[in-house]
Scaffold this motif. Structure first.
Motif, short mmCIF file in Angstrom:
data_model
loop_
_atom_site.label_atom_id
_atom_site.label_comp_id
_atom_site.label_asym_id
_atom_site.label_seq_id
_atom_site.Cartn_x
_atom_site.Cartn_y
_atom_site.Cartn_z
N GLU A 69 4.17 8.78 -10.74
CA GLU A 69 3.49 8.82 -12.03
C GLU A 69 2.99 10.23 -12.36
O GLU A 69 2.96 10.63 -13.52
N LYS A 70 2.62 10.98 -11.33
CA LYS A 70 2.10 12.34 -11.55
C LYS A 70 3.20 13.35 -11.83
O LYS A 70 2.99 14.32 -12.55
N VAL A 71 4.38 13.15 -11.26
CA VAL A 71 5.43 14.15 -11.37
C VAL A 71 6.55 13.77 -12.35
O VAL A 71 7.35 14.63 -12.71
N GLN A 98 1.82 -1.84 -13.17
CA GLN A 98 2.83 -2.89 -13.16
C GLN A 98 2.89 -3.57 -11.79
O GLN A 98 3.02 -4.80 -11.71
N ILE A 99 2.79 -2.79 -10.73
CA ILE A 99 2.79 -3.37 -9.38
C ILE A 99 1.57 -4.26 -9.19
O ILE A 99 1.69 -5.38 -8.68
N ASN A 115 8.41 9.67 -17.19
CA ASN A 115 8.63 8.25 -17.45
C ASN A 115 9.09 7.57 -16.16
O ASN A 115 10.28 7.30 -15.99
N PRO A 116 8.14 7.28 -15.23
CA PRO A 116 8.56 6.67 -13.96
C PRO A 116 9.14 5.27 -14.16
O PRO A 116 8.78 4.59 -15.13
N PRO A 117 10.02 4.83 -13.26
CA PRO A 117 10.65 3.51 -13.42
C PRO A 117 9.67 2.35 -13.25
O PRO A 117 9.93 1.25 -13.71
N VAL A 118 8.56 2.61 -12.58
CA VAL A 118 7.53 1.58 -12.38
C VAL A 118 6.19 2.28 -12.28
O VAL A 118 6.11 3.45 -11.90
N THR A 119 5.13 1.58 -12.64
CA THR A 119 3.79 2.15 -12.56
C THR A 119 2.94 1.35 -11.58
O THR A 119 3.25 0.19 -11.28
N VAL A 120 1.85 1.95 -11.13
CA VAL A 120 0.92 1.25 -10.25
C VAL A 120 0.35 0.03 -10.96
O VAL A 120 0.20 -1.04 -10.35
N ILE A 155 0.83 -1.22 0.00
CA ILE A 155 0.00 0.00 0.00
C ILE A 155 0.86 1.26 0.00
O ILE A 155 0.66 2.13 -0.87
N PRO A 156 1.83 1.42 0.90
CA PRO A 156 2.68 2.62 0.83
C PRO A 156 3.46 2.71 -0.49
O PRO A 156 3.66 3.80 -1.03
N VAL A 157 3.91 1.58 -1.02
CA VAL A 157 4.64 1.59 -2.28
C VAL A 157 3.75 2.11 -3.39
O VAL A 157 4.16 2.94 -4.21
N ARG A 158 2.51 1.64 -3.43
CA ARG A 158 1.57 2.13 -4.45
C ARG A 158 1.38 3.64 -4.34
O ARG A 158 1.29 4.33 -5.36
N LEU A 159 1.28 4.16 -3.12
CA LEU A 159 1.10 5.60 -2.94
C LEU A 159 2.30 6.38 -3.48
O LEU A 159 2.14 7.39 -4.17
N VAL A 160 3.50 5.91 -3.18
CA VAL A 160 4.71 6.57 -3.67
C VAL A 160 4.77 6.51 -5.20
O VAL A 160 5.06 7.50 -5.87
#
Length: 165
Positions: free
Chosen positions: A119-121, A131-132, A124-129, A109-114
């Motif tokens: 994803e918003k900022v 994917q998790i 090209n984030p290294p991982v997406t929600v 849950i905390p990982v998803r929040l981070v």
């Protein structure tokens, strides 16, 4: 898939599990993370299973499907010869690149929040929600139809990654 099946054309749909090979995003991404991070992060308990399949196996099935009547109008799930827990996959990759680090379990849950914030900022984030979420749902299949339809070489994950990592 549904549009293809309803089209009236002959088809073969291959549904591979997690794909590994020389330029894959999954294994190479994890290897880069393991190399750079002071510890190996594991989202959740790490017991979710994946069935990594070699890109060579998929290409072989694709080529065979072009002239194989047994593949006509079939949806064929494709997975590697092993169902591995995520922590086992991390261990295999770390071993292949010669890295020994502590694995640290992170609550999902905390990982998803981070990650949602990233994803918003980040462009090209290294991982997406997504994917998790996919990772935590597991990705395994029944290879019965694949094995009946195609003559494929079983490529074990630990052997395959040692070739290119």
């Amino acid at each position: 898939e549904e549009a293809v099946r309803k089209s009236g054309m002959e088809y073969t749909i291959l549904r591979p599990s997690v794909i590994f090979g020389r330029a894959d995003g999954f294994t190479n991404g994890l290897a880069a993370l393991i190399r750079k991070s002071p510890v190996i992060p594991v989202i959740g308990g790490g017991r979710y299973k994946l069935q990594p399949i070699s890109v060579r196996t998929i290409v072989s099935a694709l080529v065979q499907s072009l002239e194989n009547d047994r593949a006509l109008n079939k949806v064929i799930e494709m997975g590697g010869p092993q169902q591995l827990e995520f922590t086992e996959i991390l261990d295999i990759i770390a071993d292949a690149i010669g890295v020994k680090k502590l694995k640290v379990r992170l609550p999902s849950i905390p990982v998803r929040l981070v990650v949602r914030f990233m994803e918003k900022v980040m462009a090209n984030p290294p991982v997406t929600v997504d994917q998790i979420n996919m990772l935590l749902q597991e990705n395994i299949c029944d290879n019965t139809l694949m094995n009946k339809t195609f003559d494929l070489e079983a490529v074990y994950f630990q052997d395959g990654v040692k070739e290119y990592l």
